[in-house]
Motif scaffolding. Sequence first.
Motif, mmCIF file in Angstrom:
data_model
loop_
_atom_site.group_PDB
_atom_site.id
_atom_site.type_symbol
_atom_site.label_atom_id
_atom_site.label_comp_id
_atom_site.label_asym_id
_atom_site.label_seq_id
_atom_site.Cartn_x
_atom_site.Cartn_y
_atom_site.Cartn_z
ATOM 1 N N ALA A 86 -4.599 3.452 1.827
ATOM 2 C CA ALA A 86 -3.979 4.736 1.294
ATOM 3 C C ALA A 86 -4.240 4.701 -0.111
ATOM 4 O O ALA A 86 -4.732 5.764 -0.580
ATOM 5 N N ASP B 116 0.001 6.721 3.488
ATOM 6 C CA ASP B 116 0.053 5.757 4.256
ATOM 7 C C ASP B 116 0.649 5.758 5.837
ATOM 8 O O ASP B 116 1.009 4.656 6.368
ATOM 9 N N ASP C 231 0.768 -1.191 0.128
ATOM 10 C CA ASP C 231 0.038 0.051 -0.084
ATOM 11 C C ASP C 231 0.883 1.254 -0.045
ATOM 12 O O ASP C 231 0.478 2.210 -0.662
ATOM 13 N N HIS D 110 -4.937 6.084 6.055
ATOM 14 C CA HIS D 110 -6.352 5.491 6.734
ATOM 15 C C HIS D 110 -6.055 4.806 8.167
ATOM 16 O O HIS D 110 -6.828 3.800 8.330
ATOM 17 N N HIS D 111 -4.870 5.232 8.665
ATOM 18 C CA HIS D 111 -4.877 4.466 9.910
ATOM 19 C C HIS D 111 -5.408 5.605 10.882
ATOM 20 O O HIS D 111 -5.206 6.726 10.947
ATOM 21 N N ASP E 175 -3.174 -4.381 1.189
ATOM 22 C CA ASP E 175 -3.900 -4.029 2.486
ATOM 23 C C ASP E 175 -5.213 -4.714 2.665
ATOM 24 O O ASP E 175 -5.453 -4.879 3.863
#
Length: 316
Positions: free
Chosen positions: A127, A83, A24, A107-108, A155
Amino acid sequence: MKIDELMNEVSTVGIGGHIRPDGDCVGSCLSMYLYIKKNYPDVKATVFLEKIPPELMFIKDAELVNNDFSTDVESFDLFIALDCGKERLGDAEKFFDNAKRTVNIDHHVSNEGTGDVNYIVPTASSACELVYDVIDTDKIDVEIAKAIYTGMVTDTGVFKYSNTSPKTMKVAAELISYGFDFGSLIDHVFYEKTYLQNQILGRALLESMLMLDGRCIVSVISKQTMDFYGASSNDLDGIVSQMLLTIGVDCSLFMYEISPLEYKVSLRSNGAVDVAKIAGLFGGGGHTRAAGCTANGTCHDVINNIVKYIHHQMEE
Ligand SMILES: [Mn+2]
């Protein structure tokens, strides 16, 4: 947020992702790079990443990525972190700090947004899925589509993990309309193993044993076996997940010896057991379905200690 709206009066762009880059990270950084290169040919864009895993080198322009930049100093008009937040950029963090303007796409869930402009969506699969949101999809090509698709595949565990949404599949559908061989891409980035990796996987499965009425599966690889095959720890990736796919099994435990009386332990669960809790008891951690720890003792001691807690949870 749209990248095109941030490109006014920008002539240099730096792009970076997290240390130990995965599919990713590499896919999002290179898709962003390829998009800028294609649509802003006068802009000088540079990607900074640690060494890219060999199975990801097929992504276009992966060989142009700057891997050794510990001593470089440069001030970019725009720096895009993908990411991860800026603190996981490794040696590239200084470019982020020195940039005139920064963008953070991630996206964390732990990332609160470290850029001047942020696009953080914890519900997104990857991401790469977010890169697809921020670019103009009328201005991409097959190489950009492949790079984005790669990160979505890795991912989501090939569209299998719970982060896969209907939107993920819609984006993936748009991407495969560019007409690349997605089957080969998935095999290459996700399923292929070296002969050595397959041999040691076979060995681990052959010597595995069922416990707790077949609900728990356990296997151990000794240092001696590792040395016999010339295996390193990353040759053992995926063994514990394969073990969990045994019918009737709710929890898998795979461990390998790192030094005498010391084992690296990986745990997987289908949800019936919270393996993060169990790993936590041994100083490790992780997620409900995937966790790990380091444990000391003979292999029988370690197995008995950990399986006891798995048993407790199953009884609850
Ligand atoms: Mn990611």
